[in-house]
Design a protein around this motif. Structure first.
Motif, PDB file in Angstrom:
ATOM      1  N   ILE A  29       0.844  -1.195   0.000  1.00 35.73           N
ATOM      2  CA  ILE A  29       0.000   0.000   0.000  1.00 35.73           C
ATOM      3  C   ILE A  29       0.875   1.239   0.000  1.00 35.73           C
ATOM      4  CG2 ILE A  29      -1.896   1.167   1.181  1.00 35.73           C
ATOM      5  CD1 ILE A  29      -2.415  -1.643   2.510  1.00 35.73           C
ATOM      6  N   ALA A  30       1.948   1.206   0.783  1.00 40.22           N
ATOM      7  CA  ALA A  30       2.892   2.320   0.769  1.00 40.22           C
ATOM      8  C   ALA A  30       3.462   2.512  -0.634  1.00 40.22           C
ATOM      9  CB  ALA A  30       4.016   2.059   1.774  1.00 40.22           C
ATOM     10  N   ALA A  31       3.828   1.416  -1.283  1.00 38.37           N
ATOM     11  CA  ALA A  31       4.362   1.512  -2.638  1.00 38.37           C
ATOM     12  C   ALA A  31       3.360   2.162  -3.582  1.00 38.37           C
ATOM     13  CB  ALA A  31       4.747   0.118  -3.140  1.00 38.37           C
ATOM     14  N   ALA A  32       2.065   1.874  -3.379  1.00 36.90           N
ATOM     15  CA  ALA A  32       1.039   2.450  -4.250  1.00 36.90           C
ATOM     16  C   ALA A  32       0.966   3.963  -4.108  1.00 36.90           C
ATOM     17  CB  ALA A  32      -0.318   1.813  -3.947  1.00 36.90           C
ATOM     18  N   PHE A  33       1.224   4.496  -2.911  1.00 35.72           N
ATOM     19  CA  PHE A  33       1.233   5.955  -2.736  1.00 35.72           C
ATOM     20  C   PHE A  33       2.352   6.586  -3.568  1.00 35.72           C
ATOM     21  CE2 PHE A  33      -1.086   5.091   1.300  1.00 35.72           C
ATOM     22  CZ  PHE A  33      -2.126   5.989   1.107  1.00 35.72           C
ATOM     23  N   PHE A  34       3.543   5.996  -3.504  1.00 31.96           N
ATOM     24  CA  PHE A  34       4.660   6.552  -4.270  1.00 31.96           C
ATOM     25  C   PHE A  34       4.419   6.428  -5.775  1.00 31.96           C
ATOM     26  CE2 PHE A  34       6.811   5.317  -0.230  1.00 31.96           C
ATOM     27  CZ  PHE A  34       7.184   6.598   0.162  1.00 31.96           C
ATOM     28  N   ARG A  35       3.920   5.289  -6.209  1.00 35.22           N
ATOM     29  CA  ARG A  35       3.684   5.076  -7.643  1.00 35.22           C
ATOM     30  C   ARG A  35       2.580   5.980  -8.176  1.00 35.22           C
ATOM     31  NH1 ARG A  35       5.472  -0.392  -8.393  1.00 35.22           N
ATOM     32  NH2 ARG A  35       7.742  -0.184  -8.626  1.00 35.22           N
ATOM     33  N   ALA A  36       1.637   6.359  -7.314  1.00 38.32           N
ATOM     34  CA  ALA A  36       0.562   7.250  -7.762  1.00 38.32           C
ATOM     35  C   ALA A  36       1.104   8.590  -8.201  1.00 38.32           C
ATOM     36  CB  ALA A  36      -0.463   7.433  -6.641  1.00 38.32           C
ATOM     37  N   LEU A  37       2.225   9.030  -7.585  1.00 41.61           N
ATOM     38  CA  LEU A  37       2.802  10.331  -7.904  1.00 41.61           C
ATOM     39  C   LEU A  37       3.997  10.241  -8.838  1.00 41.61           C
ATOM     40  CD1 LEU A  37       2.551  12.028  -4.397  1.00 41.61           C
ATOM     41  CD2 LEU A  37       0.969  12.175  -6.327  1.00 41.61           C
TER      42      LEU A  37
ATOM     43  N   ALA B  83       1.745   9.728   4.051  1.00 41.48           N
ATOM     44  CA  ALA B  83       0.653   8.774   3.860  1.00 41.48           C
ATOM     45  C   ALA B  83       1.177   7.340   3.855  1.00 41.48           C
ATOM     46  CB  ALA B  83      -0.085   9.079   2.561  1.00 41.48           C
ATOM     47  N   ALA B  84       2.311   7.129   3.187  1.00 45.05           N
ATOM     48  CA  ALA B  84       2.899   5.791   3.123  1.00 45.05           C
ATOM     49  C   ALA B  84       3.328   5.319   4.507  1.00 45.05           C
ATOM     50  CB  ALA B  84       4.083   5.777   2.167  1.00 45.05           C
ATOM     51  N   LEU B  85       4.024   6.193   5.242  1.00 42.38           N
ATOM     52  CA  LEU B  85       4.496   5.805   6.575  1.00 42.38           C
ATOM     53  C   LEU B  85       3.338   5.593   7.546  1.00 42.38           C
ATOM     54  CD1 LEU B  85       7.684   7.977   7.169  1.00 42.38           C
ATOM     55  CD2 LEU B  85       7.549   5.493   6.995  1.00 42.38           C
ATOM     56  N   ASN B  86       2.354   6.490   7.522  1.00 46.08           N
ATOM     57  CA  ASN B  86       1.211   6.320   8.424  1.00 46.08           C
ATOM     58  C   ASN B  86       0.571   4.950   8.246  1.00 46.08           C
ATOM     59  OD1 ASN B  86       1.550   8.886   9.421  1.00 46.08           O
ATOM     60  ND2 ASN B  86      -0.200   9.771   8.345  1.00 46.08           N
ATOM     61  N   THR B  87       0.429   4.541   6.996  1.00 44.15           N
ATOM     62  CA  THR B  87      -0.231   3.267   6.707  1.00 44.15           C
ATOM     63  C   THR B  87       0.590   2.089   7.226  1.00 44.15           C
ATOM     64  OG1 THR B  87      -1.261   4.230   4.734  1.00 44.15           O
ATOM     65  CG2 THR B  87      -1.169   1.827   4.866  1.00 44.15           C
ATOM     66  N   VAL B  88       1.877   2.076   6.934  1.00 40.96           N
ATOM     67  CA  VAL B  88       2.719   0.957   7.367  1.00 40.96           C
ATOM     68  C   VAL B  88       2.875   0.953   8.885  1.00 40.96           C
ATOM     69  CG1 VAL B  88       4.988  -0.127   7.160  1.00 40.96           C
ATOM     70  CG2 VAL B  88       3.940   0.938   5.162  1.00 40.96           C
TER      71      VAL B  88
ATOM     72  N   SER C 251      -6.741  -0.180  19.803  1.00 43.33           N
ATOM     73  CA  SER C 251      -5.736   0.423  20.674  1.00 43.33           C
ATOM     74  C   SER C 251      -4.292   0.072  20.307  1.00 43.33           C
ATOM     75  CB  SER C 251      -5.981  -0.019  22.130  1.00 43.33           C
ATOM     76  OG  SER C 251      -7.302   0.262  22.532  1.00 43.33           O
ATOM     77  N   ALA C 252      -4.066  -0.478  19.137  1.00 43.98           N
ATOM     78  CA  ALA C 252      -2.701  -0.875  18.772  1.00 43.98           C
ATOM     79  C   ALA C 252      -1.828   0.364  18.582  1.00 43.98           C
ATOM     80  CB  ALA C 252      -2.705  -1.704  17.497  1.00 43.98           C
ATOM     81  N   PRO C 253      -0.640   0.408  19.215  1.00 47.16           N
ATOM     82  CA  PRO C 253       0.268   1.542  18.995  1.00 47.16           C
ATOM     83  C   PRO C 253       0.930   1.451  17.627  1.00 47.16           C
ATOM     84  CG  PRO C 253       1.308  -0.086  20.413  1.00 47.16           C
ATOM     85  CD  PRO C 253      -0.094  -0.578  20.169  1.00 47.16           C
ATOM     86  N   ALA C 254       1.259   2.589  17.059  1.00 45.21           N
ATOM     87  CA  ALA C 254       1.945   2.615  15.767  1.00 45.21           C
ATOM     88  C   ALA C 254       3.368   2.090  15.923  1.00 45.21           C
ATOM     89  CB  ALA C 254       1.975   4.032  15.215  1.00 45.21           C
ATOM     90  N   ALA C 255       3.813   1.317  14.949  1.00 41.68           N
ATOM     91  CA  ALA C 255       5.199   0.867  14.925  1.00 41.68           C
ATOM     92  C   ALA C 255       6.111   2.039  14.564  1.00 41.68           C
ATOM     93  CB  ALA C 255       5.363  -0.261  13.915  1.00 41.68           C
ATOM     94  N   ASP C 256       7.325   2.004  15.084  1.00 40.96           N
ATOM     95  CA  ASP C 256       8.298   3.065  14.813  1.00 40.96           C
ATOM     96  C   ASP C 256       9.045   2.724  13.519  1.00 40.96           C
ATOM     97  OD1 ASP C 256      10.090   5.106  14.833  1.00 40.96           O
ATOM     98  OD2 ASP C 256      11.043   4.582  16.740  1.00 40.96           O
ATOM     99  N   ILE C 257       8.597   3.316  12.433  1.00 35.39           N
ATOM    100  CA  ILE C 257       9.159   3.056  11.104  1.00 35.39           C
ATOM    101  C   ILE C 257       9.542   4.388  10.478  1.00 35.39           C
ATOM    102  CG2 ILE C 257       8.638   2.182   8.779  1.00 35.39           C
ATOM    103  CD1 ILE C 257       6.696   0.206  10.162  1.00 35.39           C
ATOM    104  N   GLY C 258      10.738   4.453   9.900  1.00 36.08           N
ATOM    105  CA  GLY C 258      11.219   5.693   9.309  1.00 36.08           C
ATOM    106  C   GLY C 258      11.530   5.560   7.836  1.00 36.08           C
ATOM    107  N   LEU C 259      11.738   6.688   7.195  1.00 34.89           N
ATOM    108  CA  LEU C 259      12.065   6.719   5.775  1.00 34.89           C
ATOM    109  C   LEU C 259      13.111   7.817   5.576  1.00 34.89           C
ATOM    110  CD1 LEU C 259      11.579   5.746   2.910  1.00 34.89           C
ATOM    111  CD2 LEU C 259       9.548   7.215   2.803  1.00 34.89           C
ATOM    112  N   ASP C 260      14.298   7.426   5.157  1.00 37.26           N
ATOM    113  CA  ASP C 260      15.397   8.363   4.956  1.00 37.26           C
ATOM    114  C   ASP C 260      15.722   8.495   3.481  1.00 37.26           C
ATOM    115  OD1 ASP C 260      15.882   8.841   7.774  1.00 37.26           O
ATOM    116  OD2 ASP C 260      16.728   6.819   7.856  1.00 37.26           O
TER     117      ASP C 260
END
Length: 287
Positions: free
Chosen positions: A63-71, A109-114, A274-283
């Motif tokens: 799904i994250a990949a789809a956000f990038f490919r859309a643009l 949007a990509a990070l929020n989803t993942v 109530s699931a907490p978001a995972a700590d995922i980054g994009l550099d």
């Protein structure tokens, strides 16, 4: 990369509406990423690495990949792990390279989803381990964020749970408010049977409600807020005639004891609520 499909979920529409919300489409004078447009040259290119700072169960990368490919339809994207993989902290999840503006606009949007979906899947895996009972199935509930139900229930499956009913349409669930109007558990179930409903889940919070629900035609009993002793007694009374489900008051400290009572299912609303978001980054690195 194989296209991501999920029954009931329109990926293209989800991507469009999420990006439109972030860009302010439809509002006066907006519909653009003012920061990237003003700072980043139109032809600038980036490479990027998405990684996890937590140990997680991975969910949502396609799904994250789809956000990038859309643009940037030509963006090069490599998914380094599979959906449902359990990876340690520090793992790289995705490599990408392409138009810099597109990457920056799609990034949040990509990070929020993942982050959200991996958080759900990871929490589910914790519950499955705490339950430690292959004879009992962990279920999610309808306590999902509006618009994200199919994605959140997808993430719970990746974490090792099964889905409860998807919505109001695929099974009847008779609860205390339905019973209050119908007059009794038995009458509420009889009305659902008469309406031709195939799957009828009936909530009971007292042992004396079990026989009336079964005699009227319930196909599953949801044993609500019962302690382990009461659950064992309820399972003995049902005697395998229909599946039983424990629900209410279940967390990581109580799930093992409740699952060990002989119930077929344990349902937990907090898996999606109530699931907490995972700590995922994009550099990013300029090319």
């Amino acid at each position: 990369m194989t296209a991501f499909t999920l029954p009931g979920f329109d990926l293209a529409a989800f991507v469009r509406s999420t990006l439109a919300e972030d860009l302010g489409e439809g509002l006066p004078g907006v519909g653009r990423d003012v920061t990237s447009e003003s700072v980043i040259p139109v032809d600038a290119r980036f490479s990027g690495v998405m990684d996890s700072r937590d140990g997680i169960v991975v969910a949502g990368l396609p799904i994250a990949a789809a956000f990038f490919r859309a643009l940037d339809p030509e963006m090069a994207i490599e998914l380094l792990v599979d959906e449902g993989d359990e990876v340690p902290a520090g793992s790289e999840l995705m490599h990408l390279s392409g138009n810099a503006r597109a990457m920056l606009t799609a990034e949040r949007a990509a990070l929020n989803t993942v982050q959200h979906l991996s958080g759900v899947a990871s929490m589910v895996r914790d519950y499955v381990r705490a339950m430690d009972n292959p004879g009992c199935t962990l279920l999610d509930t309808r306590k999902t964020l509006p618009g994200l139900r199919y994605l959140e229930k997808y993430a719970t499956r990746l974490g090792g749970a099964a889905n409860h009913r998807m919505g109001l349409w695929d099974a009847a669930m008779i609860k205390d408010n339905h019973v209050a109007v119908a007059g009794s558990v038995g009458e509420a179930v009889r009305r659902a049977v008469a309406a031709g409903v195939g799957e009828i889940i009936c909530e009971v919070d007292r042992l004396d409600q079990i026989e009336p629900a079964l005699e009227a035609g319930a196909t599953r009993l949801l044993l609500d807020n019962m302690d382990p002793a009461a659950l064992r007694e309820a399972v003995a009374l049902v005697a395998g005639r229909v599946p039983t489900e424990a629900s209410g008051g279940i967390d990581l400290t109580t799930i093992h004891a409740k699952a060990a009572t002989g119930v077929d299912y344990v349902s937990v609303g907090r898996l999606t609520q109530s699931a907490p978001a995972a700590d995922i980054g994009l550099d990013f690195t300029p090319l």
